[in-house]
Design a protein around this motif. Structure first.
Motif, PDB file in Angstrom:
ATOM      1  N   ARG A 183      11.170  -7.438  15.374  1.00 56.55           N
ATOM      2  CA  ARG A 183      11.161  -6.279  14.479  1.00 56.55           C
ATOM      3  C   ARG A 183      10.918  -6.838  13.085  1.00 56.55           C
ATOM      4  O   ARG A 183      11.661  -7.696  12.604  1.00 56.55           O
ATOM      5  N   ILE A 184       9.878  -6.350  12.445  1.00 58.25           N
ATOM      6  CA  ILE A 184       9.535  -6.805  11.100  1.00 58.25           C
ATOM      7  C   ILE A 184       9.768  -5.645  10.143  1.00 58.25           C
ATOM      8  O   ILE A 184       9.289  -4.539  10.362  1.00 58.25           O
ATOM      9  N   ARG A 185      10.506  -5.914   9.085  1.00 57.82           N
ATOM     10  CA  ARG A 185      10.797  -4.902   8.077  1.00 57.82           C
ATOM     11  C   ARG A 185      10.502  -5.513   6.708  1.00 57.82           C
ATOM     12  O   ARG A 185      10.998  -6.592   6.391  1.00 57.82           O
ATOM     13  N   VAL A 186       9.668  -4.827   5.922  1.00 55.69           N
ATOM     14  CA  VAL A 186       9.293  -5.313   4.596  1.00 55.69           C
ATOM     15  C   VAL A 186       9.438  -4.169   3.600  1.00 55.69           C
ATOM     16  O   VAL A 186       9.006  -3.055   3.871  1.00 55.69           O
ATOM     17  N   LYS A 187      10.036  -4.450   2.449  1.00 54.34           N
ATOM     18  CA  LYS A 187      10.179  -3.452   1.385  1.00 54.34           C
ATOM     19  C   LYS A 187       9.466  -3.959   0.144  1.00 54.34           C
ATOM     20  O   LYS A 187       9.590  -5.125  -0.227  1.00 54.34           O
ATOM     21  N   ALA A 188       8.726  -3.045  -0.496  1.00 56.81           N
ATOM     22  CA  ALA A 188       8.025  -3.372  -1.730  1.00 56.81           C
ATOM     23  C   ALA A 188       8.397  -2.341  -2.787  1.00 56.81           C
ATOM     24  O   ALA A 188       8.671  -1.188  -2.470  1.00 56.81           O
ATOM     25  N   ALA A 189       8.396  -2.767  -4.036  1.00 53.37           N
ATOM     26  CA  ALA A 189       8.704  -1.859  -5.137  1.00 53.37           C
ATOM     27  C   ALA A 189       7.919  -2.272  -6.369  1.00 53.37           C
ATOM     28  O   ALA A 189       7.515  -3.424  -6.504  1.00 53.37           O
ATOM     29  N   GLY A 190       7.714  -1.287  -7.249  1.00 54.63           N
ATOM     30  CA  GLY A 190       7.023  -1.554  -8.505  1.00 54.63           C
ATOM     31  C   GLY A 190       7.321  -0.462  -9.497  1.00 54.63           C
ATOM     32  O   GLY A 190       7.958   0.544  -9.174  1.00 54.63           O
ATOM     33  N   ASP A 191       6.851  -0.654 -10.717  1.00 58.21           N
ATOM     34  CA  ASP A 191       7.032   0.352 -11.766  1.00 58.21           C
ATOM     35  C   ASP A 191       6.226   1.587 -11.433  1.00 58.21           C
ATOM     36  O   ASP A 191       5.130   1.486 -10.873  1.00 58.21           O
ATOM     37  N   LEU A 192       6.759   2.744 -11.796  1.00 61.74           N
ATOM     38  CA  LEU A 192       6.025   3.990 -11.574  1.00 61.74           C
ATOM     39  C   LEU A 192       4.809   4.057 -12.482  1.00 61.74           C
ATOM     40  O   LEU A 192       4.884   3.696 -13.655  1.00 61.74           O
ATOM     41  N   LEU A 193       3.722   4.527 -11.920  1.00 59.73           N
ATOM     42  CA  LEU A 193       2.482   4.697 -12.682  1.00 59.73           C
ATOM     43  C   LEU A 193       2.585   5.996 -13.442  1.00 59.73           C
ATOM     44  O   LEU A 193       2.810   7.051 -12.865  1.00 59.73           O
ATOM     45  N   MET A 194       2.440   5.937 -14.744  1.00 57.34           N
ATOM     46  CA  MET A 194       2.520   7.134 -15.588  1.00 57.34           C
ATOM     47  C   MET A 194       1.136   7.758 -15.680  1.00 57.34           C
ATOM     48  O   MET A 194       0.200   7.144 -16.161  1.00 57.34           O
ATOM     49  N   LYS A 195       1.008   8.976 -15.176  1.00 60.20           N
ATOM     50  CA  LYS A 195      -0.269   9.684 -15.212  1.00 60.20           C
ATOM     51  C   LYS A 195      -0.253  10.680 -16.366  1.00 60.20           C
ATOM     52  O   LYS A 195       0.723  11.380 -16.572  1.00 60.20           O
ATOM     53  N   HIS A 196      -1.333  10.717 -17.108  1.00 62.35           N
ATOM     54  CA  HIS A 196      -1.419  11.632 -18.250  1.00 62.35           C
ATOM     55  C   HIS A 196      -2.358  12.755 -17.938  1.00 62.35           C
ATOM     56  O   HIS A 196      -3.328  12.710 -17.370  1.00 62.35           O
ATOM     57  N   ALA A 253       0.832  -1.211   0.000  1.00 63.30           N
ATOM     58  CA  ALA A 253       0.000   0.000   0.000  1.00 63.30           C
ATOM     59  C   ALA A 253       0.863   1.257   0.000  1.00 63.30           C
ATOM     60  O   ALA A 253       0.555   2.230  -0.690  1.00 63.30           O
ATOM     61  N   ALA A 254       1.966   1.246   0.736  1.00 66.45           N
ATOM     62  CA  ALA A 254       2.857   2.405   0.776  1.00 66.45           C
ATOM     63  C   ALA A 254       3.505   2.635  -0.587  1.00 66.45           C
ATOM     64  O   ALA A 254       3.657   3.779  -1.024  1.00 66.45           O
ATOM     65  N   ALA A 255       3.874   1.571  -1.277  1.00 62.98           N
ATOM     66  CA  ALA A 255       4.462   1.706  -2.611  1.00 62.98           C
ATOM     67  C   ALA A 255       3.450   2.301  -3.585  1.00 62.98           C
ATOM     68  O   ALA A 255       3.788   3.169  -4.388  1.00 62.98           O
ATOM     69  N   VAL A 256       2.211   1.862  -3.500  1.00 62.69           N
ATOM     70  CA  VAL A 256       1.156   2.391  -4.379  1.00 62.69           C
ATOM     71  C   VAL A 256       0.912   3.867  -4.074  1.00 62.69           C
ATOM     72  O   VAL A 256       0.798   4.690  -4.991  1.00 62.69           O
ATOM     73  N   ARG A 257       0.873   4.227  -2.788  1.00 58.72           N
ATOM     74  CA  ARG A 257       0.697   5.642  -2.415  1.00 58.72           C
ATOM     75  C   ARG A 257       1.842   6.501  -2.931  1.00 58.72           C
ATOM     76  O   ARG A 257       1.671   7.675  -3.239  1.00 58.72           O
ATOM     77  N   ALA A 258       3.027   5.913  -3.047  1.00 57.31           N
ATOM     78  CA  ALA A 258       4.199   6.646  -3.515  1.00 57.31           C
ATOM     79  C   ALA A 258       4.262   6.729  -5.042  1.00 57.31           C
ATOM     80  O   ALA A 258       5.180   7.331  -5.583  1.00 57.31           O
ATOM     81  N   GLY A 259       3.284   6.101  -5.721  1.00 55.52           N
ATOM     82  CA  GLY A 259       3.222   6.237  -7.169  1.00 55.52           C
ATOM     83  C   GLY A 259       3.480   4.976  -7.965  1.00 55.52           C
ATOM     84  O   GLY A 259       3.563   5.024  -9.193  1.00 55.52           O
TER      85      GLY A 259
END
Length: 54
Positions: free
Chosen positions: A41-54, A10-16
């Motif tokens: 201590r739980i640490r998780v990282k997620a990443a994805g392609d940037l969403l291109m907004k037109h 969800a944080a990755a999606v909020r970041a674009g």
């Protein structure tokens, strides 16, 4: 751990990031011996392609 994974996505999606491309790239669950009970201590990282907004 599943809750932390969903929060990272969800944080990755909020970041674009495009939600369809987001994946977990790193996760860590480290027991903290100096705290009482079963504390971790739980640490998780997620990443994805940037969403291109037109």
């Amino acid at each position: 751990m599943e809750h932390a994974r969903q929060e990272a996505i969800a944080a990755a999606v909020r970041a674009g990031a495009d939600e369809s491309t987001v994946e977990i790239i790193d996760s860590e669950d480290v027991p903290l011996a100096y705290y009482p009970g079963k504390t971790s201590r739980i640490r998780v990282k997620a990443a994805g392609d940037l969403l291109m907004k037109h």
